[in-house]
Design a protein around this motif. Structure first.
Motif, PDB file in Angstrom:
ATOM      1  N   SER A 178       0.842  -1.192   0.000  1.00 45.69           N
ATOM      2  CA  SER A 178       0.000   0.000   0.000  1.00 45.69           C
ATOM      3  C   SER A 178       0.877   1.242   0.000  1.00 45.69           C
ATOM      4  CB  SER A 178      -0.920   0.032   1.219  1.00 45.69           C
ATOM      5  OG  SER A 178      -1.862  -1.022   1.165  1.00 45.69           O
ATOM      6  N   GLN A 179       0.418   2.262  -0.726  1.00 39.64           N
ATOM      7  CA  GLN A 179       1.142   3.521  -0.759  1.00 39.64           C
ATOM      8  C   GLN A 179       0.153   4.661  -0.927  1.00 39.64           C
ATOM      9  OE1 GLN A 179       4.361   3.630  -3.546  1.00 39.64           O
ATOM     10  NE2 GLN A 179       5.008   5.688  -3.011  1.00 39.64           N
ATOM     11  N   GLY A 180       0.393   5.748  -0.234  1.00 42.28           N
ATOM     12  CA  GLY A 180      -0.530   6.873  -0.318  1.00 42.28           C
ATOM     13  C   GLY A 180       0.167   8.197  -0.110  1.00 42.28           C
ATOM     14  N   LYS A 181      -0.518   9.250  -0.550  1.00 38.02           N
ATOM     15  CA  LYS A 181      -0.020  10.614  -0.385  1.00 38.02           C
ATOM     16  C   LYS A 181      -1.224  11.516  -0.208  1.00 38.02           C
ATOM     17  CE  LYS A 181       3.046  14.066  -2.469  1.00 38.02           C
ATOM     18  NZ  LYS A 181       3.908  14.379  -3.637  1.00 38.02           N
ATOM     19  N   PRO A 208       2.262  14.490   3.640  1.00 34.54           N
ATOM     20  CA  PRO A 208       2.788  13.227   4.169  1.00 34.54           C
ATOM     21  C   PRO A 208       2.549  12.056   3.224  1.00 34.54           C
ATOM     22  CG  PRO A 208       0.753  13.842   5.279  1.00 34.54           C
ATOM     23  CD  PRO A 208       1.127  15.000   4.409  1.00 34.54           C
ATOM     24  N   ASN A 209       3.501  11.138   3.224  1.00 28.21           N
ATOM     25  CA  ASN A 209       3.412   9.917   2.431  1.00 28.21           C
ATOM     26  C   ASN A 209       3.288   8.720   3.364  1.00 28.21           C
ATOM     27  OD1 ASN A 209       4.198  10.593  -0.615  1.00 28.21           O
ATOM     28  ND2 ASN A 209       5.436  11.879   0.718  1.00 28.21           N
ATOM     29  N   THR A 210       2.544   7.726   2.948  1.00 25.33           N
ATOM     30  CA  THR A 210       2.433   6.482   3.705  1.00 25.33           C
ATOM     31  C   THR A 210       2.796   5.318   2.793  1.00 25.33           C
ATOM     32  OG1 THR A 210       0.079   6.267   3.132  1.00 25.33           O
ATOM     33  CG2 THR A 210       0.629   7.393   5.199  1.00 25.33           C
ATOM     34  N   LYS A 211       3.467   4.350   3.347  1.00 26.27           N
ATOM     35  CA  LYS A 211       3.861   3.181   2.556  1.00 26.27           C
ATOM     36  C   LYS A 211       3.948   1.975   3.486  1.00 26.27           C
ATOM     37  CE  LYS A 211       7.009   3.654  -0.574  1.00 26.27           C
ATOM     38  NZ  LYS A 211       8.326   3.831  -1.241  1.00 26.27           N
TER      39      LYS A 211
END
Length: 208
Positions: A172-175, A194-197
């Motif tokens: 999973s990856q998000g911004k 912020p980024n999430t991974k």
């Protein structure tokens, strides 16, 4: 997945999902028995992104759970995914607010694409399930957006009699960019994106 959870008894959605009056970080999320929560903050991003079309069963345990589960005060969300089909199949699901009256709703300018692929891999006793999800949404506020992507793969091997081997991977990856009226006092925060991974690999053995 979060849309399903919101309508369950005992769950409230206020800045996150809350079960039995507890904090959102007090819920443990599991996929095929494997915890997917952030071990530091107990937060989870994958539950929003996991393609609902690959869910076989979702169990909500709100109390008196056994020692099998731990690190959860409010409850457990246990998701069991489907296995691959005996014949190859493919499914594509796409939706966009630009296609209807929802264009002016709170889900302004949102585009979602989900794909599912399932079938046999190398041998009739080895089956796979591959799922992808992409969610791109803008905010109805002056600025702000959220983009998320997810890839889920599950492989099931039944070469051994009465034994099922499961192999899985989840990426999973998000911004995102949030909006707050306070940003006018702290201009630098307006550029914070912020980024999430997250990456998850698991394997399991089931005796049938």
């Amino acid at each position: 997945v979060s849309d399903i959870l919101r309508v369950q008894p005992g769950i409230v959605n206020r800045g996150g999902l809350h079960l039995r009056g507890g904090r959102s970080g007090e819920i443990t999320y599991m996929i095929d028995g494997v915890p997917i929560s952030d071990p530091l903050f107990s937060s989870v991003n994958t539950s929003e992104m996991l393609n609902r079309n690959i869910i076989s069963e979702m169990q909500i345990i709100s109390g008196t759970y056994s020692a099998e589960y731990g690190n959860a005060m409010s409850g457990i969300i246990n998701i069991t995914t489907k296995e691959g089909a005996a014949e190859f199949s493919a499914e594509i699901d796409a939706k966009s607010t630009a296609l209807g009256i929802e264009k002016e709703s709170i889900e302004q300018d949102r585009h979602v694409i989900r794909t599912n692929f399932s079938g046999v891999l190398f041998s009739p006793k080895i089956k796979f399930m591959l799922s992808t999800t992409y969610d791109d949404r803008d905010s109805y506020l002056p600025w702000g957006y959220r983009r998320q992507g997810n890839i889920f793969l599950k492989v099931t091997d039944r070469h051994i009699n009465n034994v099922k081997l499961n192999f899985g991977a989840n990426f999973s990856q998000g911004k995102r960019k949030n909006y707050s009226h306070s940003y006018k006092y702290i201009p630098d925060q307006a550029w914070y994106e912020p980024n999430t991974k997250s990456q998850m690999f698991y394997t399991g053995i089931v005796h049938t």
